[in-house]
Write an enzyme that holds these catalytic residues in place. Structure first.
Site, PDB file in Angstrom:
ATOM      1  N   GLU A  86      -4.516   3.194  -8.714  1.00  0.00           N
ATOM      2  CA  GLU A  86      -5.827   3.727  -8.333  1.00  0.00           C
ATOM      3  C   GLU A  86      -6.029   5.103  -8.957  1.00  0.00           C
ATOM      4  O   GLU A  86      -5.179   5.995  -8.805  1.00  0.00           O
ATOM      5  CB  GLU A  86      -5.960   3.848  -6.805  1.00  0.00           C
TER       6      GLU A  86
ATOM      7  N   ASP B 257      -1.303   5.321  -6.229  1.00  0.00           N
ATOM      8  CA  ASP B 257      -2.421   6.273  -6.269  1.00  0.00           C
ATOM      9  C   ASP B 257      -2.019   7.358  -7.274  1.00  0.00           C
ATOM     10  O   ASP B 257      -0.866   7.798  -7.276  1.00  0.00           O
ATOM     11  CB  ASP B 257      -2.639   6.918  -4.894  1.00  0.00           C
TER      12      ASP B 257
ATOM     13  N   HIS C  70       0.840  -1.198   0.000  1.00  0.00           N
ATOM     14  CA  HIS C  70       0.000   0.000   0.000  1.00  0.00           C
ATOM     15  C   HIS C  70       0.878   1.252   0.000  1.00  0.00           C
ATOM     16  O   HIS C  70       1.580   1.525   0.974  1.00  0.00           O
ATOM     17  CB  HIS C  70      -0.874  -0.046   1.261  1.00  0.00           C
TER      18      HIS C  70
ATOM     19  N   HIS D  45      -1.131  10.172  -2.968  1.00  0.00           N
ATOM     20  CA  HIS D  45      -2.435   9.764  -2.469  1.00  0.00           C
ATOM     21  C   HIS D  45      -3.490  10.857  -2.551  1.00  0.00           C
ATOM     22  O   HIS D  45      -4.611  10.636  -2.974  1.00  0.00           O
ATOM     23  CB  HIS D  45      -2.318   9.281  -1.018  1.00  0.00           C
TER      24      HIS D  45
ATOM     25  N   GLU E 139       1.154  -0.749  -5.126  1.00  0.00           N
ATOM     26  CA  GLU E 139       0.077   0.204  -5.421  1.00  0.00           C
ATOM     27  C   GLU E 139       0.585   1.577  -5.862  1.00  0.00           C
ATOM     28  O   GLU E 139       1.594   2.063  -5.342  1.00  0.00           O
ATOM     29  CB  GLU E 139      -0.799   0.403  -4.160  1.00  0.00           C
TER      30      GLU E 139
HETATM   31  O1  G3P Z   1      -6.709   1.596  -2.636  1.00  0.00           O
HETATM   32  C1  G3P Z   1      -6.829   0.840  -1.486  1.00  0.00           C
HETATM   33  C2  G3P Z   1      -6.631   1.768  -0.403  1.00  0.00           C
HETATM   34  O2  G3P Z   1      -5.439   2.424  -0.716  1.00  0.00           O
HETATM   35  C3  G3P Z   1      -7.758   2.743  -0.346  1.00  0.00           C
HETATM   36  O3  G3P Z   1      -7.499   3.698   0.527  1.00  0.00           O
HETATM   37  O4  G3P Z   1      -7.344   6.089   0.754  1.00  0.00           O
HETATM   38  O5  G3P Z   1      -5.314   4.653   1.044  1.00  0.00           O
HETATM   39  O6  G3P Z   1      -6.239   5.074  -1.211  1.00  0.00           O
HETATM   40  P1  G3P Z   1      -6.533   4.928   0.240  1.00  0.00           P
HETATM   41 CA    CA Z   2      -5.195   3.646  -2.732  1.00  0.00          CA
END
Ligand code: G3P
Ligand code: CA
Length: 376
Positions: free
Chosen positions: A175, A69, A40, A82, A67
């Site tokens: 994402e 963002d 993450h 993020h 991941e």
């Molecule tokens: O994308 C999964 C998780 O990362 C969602 O929460 O706010 O950390 O992007 P966030």
């Molecule tokens: Ca995320």
């Protein structure tokens, strides 16, 4: 919700990060049966989130997926970060003090890539308390060493380069952040993400990629319009939020209001999601409930119902830091045991991919030794 944990905030050289990070832990032999480990924001429990160094460390920790963002810059570069704001992870307030909007936020979309590359990255920290209060006090110290924002292209080249030099096949898990906001700013971030993915060869599930968003209508647009147009067929993941997190805002009678998320966890809602997505990404407390007998927490029916429709279940975010494990559960290992062995999720977003990977590996080694023993 009976406890609140989701933290909304959540130079070491790349070479050093890699050297420090490689462990002799082999990939699990039983990957079909074990949940995937999704780093993450990279190995964000150890290095500033979404930096290339945090991604290299996550790679070295053998995460299955890493991941990204994504938000857009003023000159249409995809930036891996993020928030749509720069406030919590950069020194923008010192470098560009006059560039905040009326609401006090410094928006990434108001800065060019050249300007963004001048920022130093740290944290996350709590801007309201000044730039020296970390969200997670035990993590990499604020403002030490030298870290920068990275573009999506730079990160894909890093992961693909490591896949080439090391021979692993680590996946990516981008994402699309706040499509409604980007549309309101006149930008089509989803098209930009898809075109970049295609340029780097990610066109279907065969390339080990999931594409996620909190925006159901945008995912449906991607599935029904953008991907057919671009000849792509990526597995999509519907992230599920609580309505009051403001993940998506919609205009109702001319007023911006929070998008209602409750439908996604209903039987009809899950069926609808199964029509355009390969999986769901719920906040992990959404998958458990208190047992009335006082026996603690147990799985609710959401995972089972989603999996029965063919949806994978990848909850977020498993953090080993103090105060990030519900008191009623106990240790981080107990939390993992609950979600891996009892809820039976298909994947876990975690800030500490090494710990989740170690847990899963030890579990598969111990089940192997039980079965070996049984054969004798
Ligand atoms: O994308 C999964 C998780 O990362 C969602 O929460 O706010 O950390 O992007 P966030
Ligand atoms: Ca995320």
């Amino acid at each position: 919700m009976y406890f609140k944990l989701k933290n909304r905030f959540p130079a070491v050289s790349l070479f050093t990060a890699l050297l420090l990070s490689f462990s002799p832990v082999p990939a699990s032999a039983d990957t079909e049966l074990t949940p995937i480990v999704i780093a993450h924001r990279g190995a964000s429990g150890y290095l500033p989130e979404h930096t290339l160094e945090a991604k290299a460390l996550a790679y070295g920790m053998r995460a299955d997926y890493i991941e990204q963002d994504l938000v857009l810059s003023k000159d249409d570069h995809l930036i891996v970060m993020h928030d749509i704001y720069l406030d919590k992870v950069t020194d923008v307030a010192e470098k560009f003090p006059a560039r905040a909007r009326e609401d006090g936020h410094f928006y990434t979309i108001d800065f060019t890539l050249n300007e963004l590359k001048r920022l130093q990255v740290a944290g996350p920290f709590v801007p309201a308390l000044g730039r020296n209060t970390p969200v997670y006090p035990g993590r990499f110290p604020l403002w030490k060493s030298r870290f920068a924002l990275a573009t999506f292209d730079e990160e894909l080249e890093l992961i693909q380069g490591l896949n080439h030099s090391l021979g692993y096949n680590t996946g990516i898990y981008p994402e699309i952040k706040k499509p409604y906001f980007h549309h309101a700013e006149g930008k089509d971030i989803s098209r930009a993400v898809l075109e970049t993915l295609k340029r780097y060869g990610y066109t279907s599930a065969q390339q080990k990629v999931f594409l996620q968003s909190f925006d159901a209508e945008e995912l449906q647009r991607i599935e029904s319009t953008l991907m057919p147009e671009l000849k792509m067929d990526l597995p999509l993941v519907q992230l599920i939020a609580e309505t009051d997190w403001e993940e998506k805002r919609v205009k109702v009678n001319g007023e911006w209001t929070n998008y209602q998320y409750d439908w996604m966890r209903t039987p009809e809602g899950l069926k609808k999601i199964a029509g355009y997505a390969a999986g769901i990404g719920p906040w992990f407390p959404m998958l458990i409930e208190e047992v009335s007998s006082g026996a603690g927490l147990a799985p609710n029916t959401l995972t089972e119902r989603a999996q029965a429709l063919g949806l994978q279940v990848h909850p977020y975010t498993f953090r080993a830091d103090p105060q990030q494990v519900p008191e009623s559960i106990g240790s981080f290992e107990d939390l993992l045991a609950l979600f891996v062995n009892r809820v039976k999720v298909d994947g876990l977003f975690t800030d500490q991919p090494d710990k989740v990977r170690d847990y899963i590996l030890s579990r598969s080694i111990s089940s192997q030794s039980i079965s070996n023993h049984a054969e004798r």
